[in-house]
Design an enzyme around this catalytic site. Structure first.
Site, short mmCIF file in Angstrom:
data_model
loop_
_atom_site.label_atom_id
_atom_site.label_comp_id
_atom_site.label_asym_id
_atom_site.label_seq_id
_atom_site.Cartn_x
_atom_site.Cartn_y
_atom_site.Cartn_z
N SER A 126 -4.80 3.34 -8.27
CA SER A 126 -5.61 4.02 -7.27
C SER A 126 -5.93 5.44 -7.72
CB SER A 126 -4.80 4.07 -5.97
OG SER A 126 -5.39 4.95 -5.05
N TYR A 151 3.44 5.73 -0.88
CA TYR A 151 2.50 4.73 -1.41
C TYR A 151 1.92 5.23 -2.75
CZ TYR A 151 -1.89 2.43 -2.37
OH TYR A 151 -2.91 1.79 -3.03
N LYS A 155 2.26 4.02 -7.00
CA LYS A 155 1.21 3.76 -8.00
C LYS A 155 1.50 4.57 -9.27
CE LYS A 155 -1.09 0.77 -5.63
NZ LYS A 155 -0.95 -0.66 -5.97
N ASN A 200 -8.94 3.92 7.34
CA ASN A 200 -10.03 4.18 6.39
C ASN A 200 -11.36 4.38 7.11
OD1 ASN A 200 -8.27 1.93 4.43
ND2 ASN A 200 -8.66 4.01 3.75
N LEU A 201 -12.20 5.19 6.50
CA LEU A 201 -13.43 5.63 7.16
C LEU A 201 -14.37 4.48 7.53
CD1 LEU A 201 -15.27 7.96 8.05
CD2 LEU A 201 -16.20 7.99 5.72
N SER A 217 -13.80 10.31 14.79
CA SER A 217 -13.38 11.69 14.55
C SER A 217 -13.48 11.96 13.06
CB SER A 217 -11.92 11.90 14.99
OG SER A 217 -11.83 11.79 16.38
N GLY A 298 -2.52 15.73 4.29
CA GLY A 298 -2.42 14.92 3.08
C GLY A 298 -3.77 14.60 2.45
#
Ligand code: NAD
Ligand code: WQD
Length: 343
Positions: A126, A151, A155, A200-201, A217, A298
């Site tokens: 990622s 997470y 990775k 997620n967006l 938002s 974050g």
């Protein structure tokens, strides 16, 4: 004889699209998935799309007994390892769940690989490993930063494990660093099923448009970007899937330049959150309700890929535009809603 590929997590979002791309390129596929974040109905949907049925074994990769049995009974020519937990915020709250699942699965797979003399390993990494990169677009040799989420750390750690493994055992390993995968298969028969409220967006936007949330938002309007909102590289999931086929073909043909290789998979273009919203408004042909609130902790300001290495070495380039990708995401959301109405 067609090559036979193990796809772990092959019923998940990116895995299922990649199984389709593998079928379309004449690979035989065997999927291992424990259905912890997927649904068995995707097997039939894959068959509907490609006319081929992948083999399927349902077990947990952290469970050594079925894993050994699997390798005893299934000859394979390579693996694409998607299976992992991926919820960034949950990983902050329950770190051991993430370290255990993501790292134990990987280590056990590699041990079986090594014991049986297998080769050709593709890993789902990622862009999160870069943290906030110092330079944009991000190249593969950008330094990896300390991360806030377990997470993301899994990775980084997985890549280190794979690097050490590949170097000492002289095996062929590729780590693919995905930027932000979005959208659904062009057939609109498969797509993403977020668990709970999406973080997620794009799934949040499509769920809002279908009426599941009152408004979007936007996290942060004071970033140092063209419109103050954060920038990401949104790549269509089928473009991503095709890159796995390109990477696999490179390994099977022995065209790799070193035992451990890393490629960015993105479009090379950065879009702000507001640009995504505006593109979605063009698809809806009406305005979309949103508010700008504080930054999400974050989050980074901006990330988009330098894709020149993947273009040169894999002969791969993302082809689907942001707008087309959003169209598939919206069509998929509507399909989920109409399927629910039928039951
Ligand atoms: P997903 O959750 O849809 O798919 C993962 C699949 O793995 C699921 O079907 C799940 O049931 C399975 N699985 C998880 N743990 C397992 C285990 N121990 N044994 C067997 N099966 C197991 O996720 P995705 O979005 O398709 O992501 C695939 C991979 O890509 C993951 O490694 C993820 O970390 C990585 N990735 C995803 C994104 C993204 O935004 N979706 C971005 C970058 C990297
Ligand atoms: C995109 C942008 C948000 C939701 C995550 C993981 C990362 C990687 C990719 C797996 C950001 C903003 C979002 C919302 C918003 N996954 N946003 N309102 O944060 O780039 O990365 O997916 O490896 O590890 O962290 O993706 O889709 O969550 O957010 O304003 O309701 O949209 O702040 O700027 P992100 P995202």
């Amino acid at each position: 004889m067609n090559k036979r590929i193990l796809v772990t997590g092959g019923l998940g979002y990116i895995g299922s699209h990649t199984v389709i791309a593998l079928h379309e390129n004449n690979y035989e596929v065997v999927i291992v998935d424990n259905l912890s974040n997927s649904d068995k109905s995707f097997l039939k949907k894959i068959t509907d799309i490609t006319g081929k049925s992948p083999d399927f074994e349902c077990f947990d990769l952290t469970d050594l007994i079925p894993l050994k049995r699997f390798f005893d009974t299934h000859p394979i020519d390579g693996i694409i390892h998607f299976a992992a937990f991926k919820a960034v915020r949950e990983s902050v709250k329950i770190p051991l769940k993430y370290y255990y699942n993501n790292l134990v699965s990987l280590i056990q797979l590699l041990q079986e690989f090594q014991a049986r003399g297998l080769d050709n390993f593709i890993f789902s990494s990622s862009c999160t490993v870069y943290g906030q990169a110092d330079k944009l677009p991000i190249k593969e040799d950008a330094p990896l930063k300390p991360l806030e989420s377990p997470y993301g750390s899994t990775k980084q750690m997985s890549e280190q494990i794979l690097r050490d493994y590949a170097n000492i055992h002289i095996k062929k390993v590729v780590s693919l660093r995905y930027f932000n995968p979005i959208g659904a298969h062009l057939s609109i028969k498969i797509g993403e099923f977020p668990l709970g409220i999406p973080q997620n967006l794009v799934p949040f936007i499509t769920q809002t448009a279908i009426g599941m949330h009152p408004k979007l938002s936007i996290f942060g309007g004071d970033y140092n970007t063209k419109d103050g909102t954060a920038i990401r590289d949104y790549i269509h999931v089928y473009d991503l899937a095709k890159a796995h086929v390109a990477a696999l073909s490179r390994l099977l043909r022995g065209k790799n330049r070193s035992s451990f290789e890393v490629f960015n998979l993105g479009t090379g273009r950065g879009h702000s959150v507001l640009e995504v919203v505006k593109a979605f408004e063009r698809i809806l042909n009406k305005s979309f309700d949103y508010q700008i609130i504080d930054r999400r902790s974050g989050d980074i300001e901006a990330a988009y890929a330098d894709t020149s290495l993947a273009e040169k070495e894999l002969g791969w380039k993302a082809e689907i535009s942001l707008e087309e990708a959003l169209q598939t995401a919206w069509a998929w959301e509507k399909k989920i809603a109409s399927d629910k109405e039928k039951f």
